[in-house]
Design an enzyme around this catalytic site. Structure first.
Site, PDB file in Angstrom:
ATOM      1  CG  HIS A   1      -6.828  35.564  39.503  1.00  0.00           C
ATOM      2  ND1 HIS A   1      -7.490  36.622  40.084  1.00  0.00           N
ATOM      3  CD2 HIS A   1      -5.513  35.806  39.688  1.00  0.00           C
ATOM      4  CE1 HIS A   1      -6.603  37.457  40.590  1.00  0.00           C
ATOM      5  NE2 HIS A   1      -5.400  36.985  40.368  1.00  0.00           N
TER       6      HIS A   1
ATOM      7  CG  ASN B   1      -4.867  40.131  27.894  1.00  0.00           C
ATOM      8  OD1 ASN B   1      -5.079  39.313  27.007  1.00  0.00           O
ATOM      9  ND2 ASN B   1      -4.060  39.887  28.905  1.00  0.00           N
ATOM     10  CG  ASP B   2      -5.610  46.788  28.796  1.00  0.00           C
ATOM     11  OD1 ASP B   2      -6.744  46.760  29.309  1.00  0.00           O
ATOM     12  OD2 ASP B   2      -4.574  46.955  29.464  1.00  0.00           O
TER      13      ASP B   2
ATOM     14  NE  ARG C   1      -7.635  42.859  31.262  1.00  0.00           N
ATOM     15  CZ  ARG C   1      -6.309  42.975  31.260  1.00  0.00           C
ATOM     16  NH1 ARG C   1      -5.752  44.114  30.898  1.00  0.00           N
ATOM     17  NH2 ARG C   1      -5.547  41.965  31.606  1.00  0.00           N
TER      18      ARG C   1
ATOM     19  NE  ARG D   1       1.749  41.147  33.137  1.00  0.00           N
ATOM     20  CZ  ARG D   1       1.847  39.887  32.753  1.00  0.00           C
ATOM     21  NH1 ARG D   1       2.705  39.080  33.369  1.00  0.00           N
ATOM     22  NH2 ARG D   1       1.110  39.412  31.779  1.00  0.00           N
TER      23      ARG D   1
ATOM     24  NE  ARG E   1       3.112  46.593  31.889  1.00  0.00           N
ATOM     25  CZ  ARG E   1       2.064  45.794  32.115  1.00  0.00           C
ATOM     26  NH1 ARG E   1       1.311  45.413  31.104  1.00  0.00           N
ATOM     27  NH2 ARG E   1       1.785  45.375  33.323  1.00  0.00           N
TER      28      ARG E   1
ATOM     29  CB  CYS F   1       3.516  40.939  25.588  1.00  0.00           C
ATOM     30  SG  CYS F   1       2.789  42.583  25.775  1.00  0.00           S
TER      31      CYS F   1
ATOM     32  CD  GLU G   1      -1.233  48.308  26.943  1.00  0.00           C
ATOM     33  OE1 GLU G   1      -1.499  47.497  27.851  1.00  0.00           O
ATOM     34  OE2 GLU G   1      -0.631  49.382  27.137  1.00  0.00           O
TER      35      GLU G   1
END
Length: 598
Positions: A205, A455-456, A466, A307, A343, A503, A432
């Protein structure tokens, strides 16, 4: 985005601790640099010695515990209502946790066993915390939320000052072990000059909101806990360095770099291009409707990642087709004439839903999530595609759809076929997991485009959760092995004439953006505040330079070596280009006029 260097006029003498500390390093996010004195998060409330509670007094203690939880929930709800975008969602989620009746019931039950209200709350939160840690993944990440709620509730019942952000009366650099979501969501860039946390990673965050706010930040910074209150710091979000008690010369040098970067950003606008005219699509990520005005106002070519989970979260049943259609249409109308990549629902793992996610999965991150959810609940995907198609009719937006967590080529082909059956012309797959990257050519044959979620992809490539701050180094998007997977996917897309975008958070790093373009990525999607610096970085380097920088990153032994080598080479290339007479080759002029952004 804030790129101008910011300092505070407060001066402090070097402390003994600071004098012994060399520069610290971590993961830089947010960009820019700032100098100012340390202010640390207020300490959690200290529990007094336990009081034995007589049976006759238990109801009063239970009532006090319930009242404290209700007050915390009400406070967070009020702050959520006053916030917007991601901050509002974070605060609303915390308010729901504080209002959970199971938590209040557990604390009340503990008072009947002789616990006073403060210790009953502490024990109740401790039990819930242990359950989340045991569940792992997304649930383990929420322990930071619980710890923050526990501190607030205990402080309330004891009549102590509420823990949270400091208020020293002057601008400061905020230093903490980590930041609770509620605190991160309330950061004021006018007061907080920069962030330094010992914990956290590139997808925390803290990192994400630092980028949104344009705050220089360094997360995962070992040694930050030794920085004393009032110690003056120079924080560089680009390099990930923290210099205790910097000299006037160091601050001036950082300020000069920031001024140059500010001028470079101001000089460039419009579609993304390299210095020689190679088109690179620059798009924004969008995660909730409150973010829509700022996202639509950004100088972008559209939305690279819309998202849709915000429509499904905090509900006991799925949203209707009409609810979805109305929400999607708002976004499409705001981006008339531009691309919007939607997505489809990415449920499971870090986004469990009671109507879609099976409880008790031993490892949700490796379970039924993303597109796999459609195997168990096919109507969810079918309804969503129908709603997207209905919203896309008669809109001027160029609507694309993509499926999350695609693992094998057959999934990509089946999703594209289903999307086209609903009238959606452009359907793609997210890359991913390593299997998708390694077979990206076959994926590309069955759909229209690929989008890499770094990220994934990093999480699965390095077998590193993660959400676990201690493994943040493995999740660094500069890891050469991760970049190898990006190169593989981009090359496969190019071979089949398919655009390949990124992304994930990697796209927000201006320096890494050069590498990604050099690897063959055709578009970058990130937070709106990050686009100006990415655009400026591309405009300052040719495609050939980007390819050379990519080669340096791939040949490096680790993330830090890759970042350092690319930074030096990019600066040398920029300096050389600046020294040369400005000229635009005819071929570059033609490319700038005609080349579409992928």
């Amino acid at each position: 985005m804030t790129t101008t260097p910011r300092t505070t006029s407060r001066t402090t003498a070097p402390t003994a601790t600071a004098a012994l500390l060399p520069p610290l390093t971590g993961i830089g996010v947010g960009g820019g640099s700032a100098a100012g004195p340390v202010a640390r998060m207020a300490a959690p409330p200290a529990l007094p010695e336990p009081r034995a509670v007589a049976p006759d007094d238990a109801p009063a203690e239970a009532a006090a515990a319930r009242a404290a939880l209700a007050a915390v929930a009400e406070d967070l709800e009020g702050r959520a209502a006053a916030a917007d975008g991601e901050a509002a969602g974070v605060l609303a989620a915390q308010a729901m946790m504080a209002a959970d009746p199971a938590l209040a019931d557990r604390a009340a039950a503990l008072t009947t066993e002789g616990h006073d209200a403060a210790h009953a709350l502490d024990a109740a939160f401790g039990a819930f915390r242990a359950s989340l840690v045991a569940a792992g993944g997304y649930f383990a990440e929420r322990t930071a939320d619980l710890d923050d709620l526990r501190d607030r509730a205990v402080a309330r019942v004891l009549g102590l000052p509420m823990p949270g952000l400091p208020d020293p009366g002057h601008p400061y650099v905020l230093v903490a072990d980590d930041l609770a979501p509620a605190d991160t969501a309330q950061l004021d860039p006018a007061t907080v000059l920069a962030l330094v946390t010992e914990g956290g990673g590139p997808t925390s965050h803290t990192a994400i909101l630092a980028k949104v706010l344009g705050l220089p930040a360094v997360v995962g910074c070992a040694g930050a806990g030794r920085l004393a209150e009032g110690t003056r710091l120079l924080v560089d979000g680009a390099t990930g360095t923290v210099v205790p008690e910097p000299t006037a010369g160091q601050v001036a040098e950082a300020a000069a770099r920031e001024e140059e970067r500010r001028r470079a950003v101001a000089r460039v606008s419009g579609p993304g291009r390299t210095a020689d005219g190679h088109a690179v699509g620059l798009l924004v990520n969008l995660g909730a409707l409150p973010e829509l005005p700022a996202a639509a106002a950004a100088d972008s070519e559209g939305v690279g990642l819309f998202r849709t989970e915000f429509l499904y979260l905090d509900r006991t049943t799925a949203p209707t087709a009409e609810e979805q259609r109305a929400a999607y249409r708002n976004v499409f109308d705001a981006f008339a004439g531009r691309r919007v990549v939607v997505r489809t629902l990415d449920a499971g793992a870090d986004k469990p839903l009671p109507f879609a996610t099976a409880p008790g999965e031993p490892n949700p991150a490796l379970g039924v999530r993303g597109l796999r959810t459609a195997r168990r609940h096919p109507a969810l995907l079918d309804t969503q595609l129908a709603a997207i198609a209905a919203a896309a009719r008669d809109t001027a937006a160029d609507v694309w759809v993509m499926a999350p967590m695609v693992s094998v080529p057959a999934e990509a082909a089946a999703f594209a076929e289903q999307a086209r059956a609903h009238g959606l012309r452009t359907a793609g797959a997210m890359v991913e997991v390593p299997a998708a990257a390694l077979r990206a050519g076959q994926l590309a044959q069955g759909c229209d485009f690929l989008s890499i979620g770094t990220n994934d992809l990093a999480q699965y490539a390095f077998a590193a959760d993660r959400m676990l701050g201690s493994l943040a180094g493995l999740l660094d998007p500069w890891q050469p092995a991760l970049l190898d997977l990006v190169r593989t996917a981009a090359a496969a897309g190019a071979a089949h004439g398919r655009p390949v975008g990124v992304c994930g958070e990697a796209a927000a790093d201006p320096l890494l953006a050069l590498v990604l373009v050099g690897l063959g990525v055709t578009s970058l999607s990130t937070a709106p505040a990050c686009l100006p610096e990415v655009r400026a970085a591309l405009a300052a380097h040719t495609l050939d330079t980007c390819r050379r920088l990519a080669g340096l990153a791939l040949s490096a032994s680790d993330a830090e070596t890759a970042r350092t080598a690319v930074a030096r080479a990019a600066e040398a290339a920029r300096a050389t280009r600046t020294a040369e007479p400005e000229q635009t080759p005819p071929a570059a002029e033609a490319a700038a006029r005609t080349a579409p952004a992928g």
